[in-house]
Scaffold this motif. Structure first.
Motif, mmCIF file in Angstrom:
data_model
loop_
_atom_site.group_PDB
_atom_site.id
_atom_site.type_symbol
_atom_site.label_atom_id
_atom_site.label_comp_id
_atom_site.label_asym_id
_atom_site.label_seq_id
_atom_site.Cartn_x
_atom_site.Cartn_y
_atom_site.Cartn_z
ATOM 1 N N SER A 195 34.262 53.446 16.151
ATOM 2 C CA SER A 195 35.367 54.110 15.465
ATOM 3 C C SER A 195 35.227 53.793 13.984
ATOM 4 O O SER A 195 34.384 52.973 13.599
ATOM 5 N N PRO A 196 36.042 54.414 13.127
ATOM 6 C CA PRO A 196 35.933 54.124 11.691
ATOM 7 C C PRO A 196 36.154 52.661 11.334
ATOM 8 O O PRO A 196 35.659 52.193 10.315
ATOM 9 N N LEU A 197 36.882 51.924 12.193
ATOM 10 C CA LEU A 197 37.160 50.510 11.919
ATOM 11 C C LEU A 197 36.431 49.561 12.858
ATOM 12 O O LEU A 197 36.264 48.386 12.536
ATOM 13 N N ARG A 198 36.013 50.036 14.013
ATOM 14 C CA ARG A 198 35.628 49.154 15.115
ATOM 15 C C ARG A 198 34.141 49.190 15.428
ATOM 16 O O ARG A 198 33.497 50.250 15.429
ATOM 17 N N VAL A 199 33.606 47.991 15.735
ATOM 18 C CA VAL A 199 32.259 47.879 16.277
ATOM 19 C C VAL A 199 32.337 47.201 17.640
ATOM 20 O O VAL A 199 33.191 46.338 17.871
ATOM 21 N N GLN A 200 31.465 47.628 18.534
ATOM 22 C CA GLN A 200 31.348 47.005 19.842
ATOM 23 C C GLN A 200 30.195 46.007 19.784
ATOM 24 O O GLN A 200 29.065 46.365 19.441
ATOM 25 N N VAL A 201 30.491 44.742 20.100
ATOM 26 C CA VAL A 201 29.500 43.673 19.977
ATOM 27 C C VAL A 201 28.992 43.281 21.360
ATOM 28 O O VAL A 201 29.782 43.098 22.296
ATOM 29 N N THR A 202 27.679 43.151 21.481
ATOM 30 C CA THR A 202 27.054 42.780 22.747
ATOM 31 C C THR A 202 26.262 41.488 22.578
ATOM 32 O O THR A 202 25.374 41.396 21.707
ATOM 33 N N PHE A 203 26.586 40.504 23.376
ATOM 34 C CA PHE A 203 25.899 39.212 23.330
ATOM 35 C C PHE A 203 24.445 39.376 23.767
ATOM 36 O O PHE A 203 24.131 40.078 24.734
ATOM 37 N N ALA A 204 23.525 38.711 23.062
ATOM 38 C CA ALA A 204 22.104 38.761 23.410
ATOM 39 C C ALA A 204 21.636 37.418 23.946
ATOM 40 O O ALA A 204 21.185 37.315 25.093
ATOM 41 N N ASN A 205 21.738 36.370 23.148
ATOM 42 C CA ASN A 205 21.305 35.045 23.597
ATOM 43 C C ASN A 205 21.878 33.984 22.662
ATOM 44 O O ASN A 205 22.441 34.299 21.607
ATOM 45 N N ALA A 206 21.715 32.733 23.077
ATOM 46 C CA ALA A 206 22.193 31.604 22.272
ATOM 47 C C ALA A 206 21.231 30.441 22.419
ATOM 48 O O ALA A 206 20.569 30.287 23.453
ATOM 49 N N LYS A 207 21.148 29.629 21.388
ATOM 50 C CA LYS A 207 20.287 28.449 21.460
ATOM 51 C C LYS A 207 20.811 27.357 20.535
ATOM 52 O O LYS A 207 21.500 27.616 19.546
ATOM 53 N N LEU A 208 20.481 26.133 20.890
ATOM 54 C CA LEU A 208 20.814 24.975 20.073
ATOM 55 C C LEU A 208 19.533 24.427 19.441
ATOM 56 O O LEU A 208 18.480 24.373 20.086
ATOM 57 N N GLU A 209 19.609 24.035 18.201
ATOM 58 C CA GLU A 209 18.474 23.442 17.500
ATOM 59 C C GLU A 209 18.909 22.125 16.859
ATOM 60 O O GLU A 209 20.054 22.011 16.415
ATOM 61 N N PRO A 210 18.018 21.132 16.814
ATOM 62 C CA PRO A 210 16.648 21.101 17.347
ATOM 63 C C PRO A 210 16.630 21.082 18.874
ATOM 64 O O PRO A 210 17.678 20.975 19.508
ATOM 65 N N ARG A 211 15.447 21.167 19.438
ATOM 66 C CA ARG A 211 15.295 21.346 20.881
ATOM 67 C C ARG A 211 15.941 20.240 21.692
ATOM 68 O O ARG A 211 16.506 20.498 22.755
#
Length: 263
Positions: A195-211
């Motif tokens: 919409s003119p104001l709205r975006v739909q967000v889709t989660f892809a992945n997550a990670k913590l650093e350092p390993r």
């Protein structure tokens, strides 16, 4: 028959001499001739008037824009003062203080200069730093994440890449064990305008650093994602060259500033 107007001492225009039969007819045609002769002058006058009106409208719009920008700047200064010492509000604040901040944010939203931000996503391109959010980390969540003694939070950043419709949320922190170990939680997501104001967000992945932190906090990743996962829709309710306001489907409000190094 000679022209009756000519007999009265008035010279008939050559193109109407043969048809000029009376003073009344001649006068009417003479007026028409004069109107045609003056048509260019009238048109020039109209163009000048229209240009003047357009200039006045443009000046009025510029004055209005300057006024709106000044109002927005004043409100942002008030928000900045209201946020002093709050640590973004994520550990909880008094209800009355939060209400006052949210009221100022609502005032700011009324002065947005970009009414359809998803049509101008270049305005949100780049790095943003969170200044305030209604997201809360309290109680059990705060304890489980070690935020009482072990972990110190740093900046919350969001990097928007409009060319790839990507959003990267980063939470910087340090682990106060065996010295001071810096770490970072990165959450990658994609988005699309709906919409003119709205975006739909889709989660892809997550990670913590350092390993090694990924292994240490693996059991807590679900807690982190329950707090910071951006999945869902987000409304961009205010944006300018330096600040942005967003509201998500969970009822959270986010107030961000453009990262200083990106200004």
């Amino acid at each position: 028959m000679p022209c009756s107007a000519a007999m009265r001492g008035v010279t008939c225009p050559s193109n109407i001499t043969n048809s000029c039969r009376s003073p009344m007819v001649f006068a009417s045609r003479l007026r028409a001739t004069e109107r045609w002769k003056g048509h260019g002058a009238y048109a020039k006058h109209d163009r000048t008037r229209i240009h003047s009106q357009a200039s006045q409208m443009e000046n009025g719009m510029m004055t209005s824009s300057i006024h709106e920008a000044a109002e927005a700047t004043e409100i942002k200064q008030k928000i900045s003062r209201a946020l002093e010492g709050l640590n973004r509000g994520i550990f909880g604040i008094q209800a009355s203080r939060q209400a006052a901040i949210l009221s100022l944010v609502e005032d700011l939203e009324q002065h947005t200069m970009v009414s359809e931000p998803t049509e101008h996503l270049q305005t949100v391109q780049g790095c943003w730093r969170l200044l305030f959010s209604t997201i809360k980390i309290q109680g059990v969540k705060k304890t489980r994440l070690g935020l009482r003694e072990v972990v110190s939070l740093g900046d919350f950043l969001q990097i928007i890449d409009t060319s790839n419709s990507a959003a990267v949320n980063q939470v910087l922190f340090s682990l106060n064990l065996f010295g001071r170990l810096p770490g970072k939680l990165t959450i990658n997501a994609t988005y699309k305008a709906v919409s003119p104001l709205r975006v739909q967000v889709t989660f892809a992945n997550a990670k913590l650093e350092p390993r090694q932190l990924q292994e240490l906090f693996a059991s807590q990743l679900d807690v982190l994602l329950s707090i910071f996962n951006p999945e869902g829709w987000l409304d961009i309710t205010y944006v300018d060259h330096s600040h942005r306001v967003g509201r998500d489907q969970k009822g959270n409000v986010f107030y961000l500033e453009r990262c200083p190094h990106a200004a």
